[in-house]
Enzyme design. Structure first.
Site, PDB file in Angstrom:
ATOM      1  N   LYS A   3       0.850  -1.207   0.000  1.00 35.96           N
ATOM      2  CA  LYS A   3       0.000   0.000   0.000  1.00 35.96           C
ATOM      3  C   LYS A   3       0.883   1.254   0.000  1.00 35.96           C
ATOM      4  O   LYS A   3       2.090   1.176   0.278  1.00 35.96           O
ATOM      5  CB  LYS A   3      -0.892  -0.015   1.242  1.00 35.96           C
ATOM      6  CG  LYS A   3      -0.117   0.047   2.558  1.00 35.96           C
ATOM      7  CD  LYS A   3      -1.033  -0.164   3.761  1.00 35.96           C
ATOM      8  CE  LYS A   3      -0.240  -0.145   5.049  1.00 35.96           C
ATOM      9  NZ  LYS A   3      -1.077  -0.511   6.222  1.00 35.96           N
ATOM     10  N   TYR A  51      14.722  30.422   6.744  1.00 30.22           N
ATOM     11  CA  TYR A  51      13.613  31.229   7.264  1.00 30.22           C
ATOM     12  C   TYR A  51      13.628  31.316   8.789  1.00 30.22           C
ATOM     13  O   TYR A  51      13.824  30.319   9.476  1.00 30.22           O
ATOM     14  CB  TYR A  51      12.279  30.612   6.835  1.00 30.22           C
ATOM     15  CG  TYR A  51      12.029  30.644   5.354  1.00 30.22           C
ATOM     16  CD1 TYR A  51      12.178  31.818   4.616  1.00 30.22           C
ATOM     17  CD2 TYR A  51      11.630  29.490   4.687  1.00 30.22           C
ATOM     18  CE1 TYR A  51      11.937  31.841   3.244  1.00 30.22           C
ATOM     19  CE2 TYR A  51      11.382  29.507   3.320  1.00 30.22           C
ATOM     20  CZ  TYR A  51      11.532  30.678   2.606  1.00 30.22           C
ATOM     21  OH  TYR A  51      11.284  30.687   1.263  1.00 30.22           O
TER      22      TYR A  51
HETATM   23  C1  LIG Z   1      -0.371  -1.673   6.767  1.00 34.27           C
HETATM   24  C2  LIG Z   1      -0.979  -2.953   7.105  1.00 34.27           C
HETATM   25  C3  LIG Z   1      -0.190  -4.101   7.289  1.00 34.27           C
HETATM   26  C4  LIG Z   1       1.318  -4.072   7.330  1.00 34.27           C
HETATM   27  O1  LIG Z   1       1.702  -3.478   8.545  1.00 34.27           O
HETATM   28  P1  LIG Z   1       3.256  -3.352   8.937  1.00 34.27           P
HETATM   29  O2  LIG Z   1       3.241  -2.893  10.330  1.00 34.27           O
HETATM   30  O3  LIG Z   1       3.814  -2.338   7.982  1.00 34.27           O
HETATM   31  O4  LIG Z   1       3.850  -4.668   8.724  1.00 34.27           O
HETATM   32  C5  LIG Z   1      -0.832  -5.304   7.493  1.00 34.27           C
HETATM   33  N1  LIG Z   1      -2.179  -5.382   7.515  1.00 34.27           N
HETATM   34  C6  LIG Z   1      -2.960  -4.288   7.369  1.00 34.27           C
HETATM   35  C7  LIG Z   1      -4.420  -4.428   7.439  1.00 34.27           C
HETATM   36  C8  LIG Z   1      -2.399  -3.043   7.168  1.00 34.27           C
HETATM   37  O5  LIG Z   1      -3.176  -1.975   7.034  1.00 34.27           O
END
Ligand SMILES: *Cc1c(COP(=O)(O)O)cnc(C)c1O
Length: 386
Positions: free
Chosen positions: A38, A270
């Site tokens: 993702k 800045y």
């Molecule tokens: C993001 C996510 C993962 C992976 O989580 P990590 O901590 O990055 O391993 C697994 N399952 C779901 C539902 C997620 O949203």
């Protein structure tokens, strides 16, 4: 354009990613592995990372949104693929036609999935999500019997097949947290109930990266690591990536675009939050918060220039920040490394997380599309030794 002709670059080592997937599979030898890609593979690039993960034995890929999953299909991915963050009106039918496993946490989503399957003339692959305690998405245990009954009825109508039962941990990155065993107990009960009512899923799954690394009893049929695939630690409590044979995949670096002598008492960036303590050399790094460098790194972000650790001087701006070289020399075009595996003494994503009060997850994921990704280690034959 060669790497060093670029203003900045995020080098993504796909050989390291494949090794990480193999190391994670060795931790969960009886389970299949879903590489979570993702958010564009946590900023690393979903298509090349998904392909590399599959080469190393990931039989599943996972995304949050259906759009992310459909983009993988459009790029040619053909293996098992699941997405779990649905909004009403999302492309259920396209996802079902693309053989994507869709996740359902409630009756509205089950109805949308069934209607889309009927419209498409396909049997939808549906995974039911249980809220075992995270309090985010997922079906509450009190509502679970209704969801299970509705899903079983839809199966018997031939509209869908329940392929998975699954949940997500709240505190797996804090080993020993009491919620971990409580969530496992709710999960086992919920799975038992669903199976007793006739559901026969292919996969039961709960484990994210920290659970994959530290909690074998959570592995069930499938583990779903994300951050560990990219060689970044889920938390300080879990440890550093090397503890688990994991190697950071992304190296973020840039080329200095200005190096100049300035007198003492010179304000920098800045707000003049940094003032040179004496005559010195200032180097300008062409990366800023539009590239995903946190503004919270102002005065704290660690970098490596010519083998020496340095710190961001003054505020991080939208496109650039300054480093005080303390009178040392450097040339325009010299490399500045923000984070990487650490082999050359450069900071790691975990170092940036500490310096900016966040997680390694956010450090890598927020690197924006303005920073070109450069892929190395595409195949074991050419890049495996890199
Ligand atoms: C993001 C996510 C993962 C992976 O989580 P990590 O901590 O990055 O391993 C697994 N399952 C779901 C539902 C997620 O949203």
């Amino acid at each position: 354009m060669s790497e060093t002709q670029m203003r900045a670059r995020a080098v993504v080592d796909l050989a390291a990613l494949r090794e990480n997937v193999r190391a994670l599979r060795a931790r969960a030898p009886r389970a299949e592995l879903m590489a979570v890609v993702k958010a564009d593979a946590y900023g690393h690039g979903a298509v090349p990372c998904g392909r590399a993960a599959r080469e190393a034995g990931a039989t599943w890929l996972g995304t949050a949104t259906p759009q992310e999953a459909l983009a993988l299909r459009a790029a040619g991915d053909r293996g098992r693929l699941m997405c779990w963050l649905w909004a009403p009106g999302d492309p259920w039918r396209e996802a079902i036609e693309a053989d994507i496993d869709v996740s359902v946490s409630g009756l509205w989503a089950l109805r949308e999935a069934e209607a889309a399957a009927v419209a498409a003339g396909r049997v939808a692959r549906v995974q039911l999500k249980i809220d075992t305690g995270l309090g985010r998405n997922g079906c509450q245990p009190a509502d679970w019997p209704d969801l299970v009954a509705a899903a079983r009825a839809a199966e018997q109508r031939g509209a869908l097949k329940v392929t998975g039962l699954w949940s997500h941990f709240a505190c797996a990155d804090e080993p020993g947290h009491p919620s971990i065993q409580a969530q496992l107990a709710v999960f086992r009960d919920s799975v038992g109930h669903a199976e007793a009512r006739g559901l026969d899923p292919e996969v039961r799954h709960m484990a994210n990266s920290p659970a994959t690394l530290t909690l074998p009893e959570s592995h069930f049929d499938l583990v779903r690591p994300g951050i560990a695939v990219y060689g970044v630690s889920p938390s300080a409590e879990i440890g550093v990536p090397g503890d688990f044979g994991l190697r950071p995949v992304m190296t973020l670096s840039a080329s200095l675009v200005s190096v100049k002598r300035v007198p003492g008492g010179h304000g920098v960036s800045y707000g003049h939050k940094y003032v040179t303590p004496g005559e010195t050399t200032l180097a300008l790094v062409p990366l800023g918060y539009a590239d995903g460098i946190p503004r919270a790194a102002s005065g704290t972000g660690p970098v490596l220039i010519s083998g020496k650790p340095r710190t961001v001087a003054g505020r991080v701006a939208m496109d650039q920040f300054v480093v005080d070289l303390g009178g040392d020399d450097a040339a325009v075009g010299d490399e500045v490394v923000l984070f990487g595996p650490g082999d050359r003494g450069e900071p790691t994503a975990e170092d940036w997380a500490r310096a900016t009060n966040t997680l390694g997850y956010e450090v890598v994921t927020r690197i924006s599309a303005r920073v070109p990704r450069v892929y190395v280690g595409e195949s074991d034959a050419t890049g495996g030794a890199a």
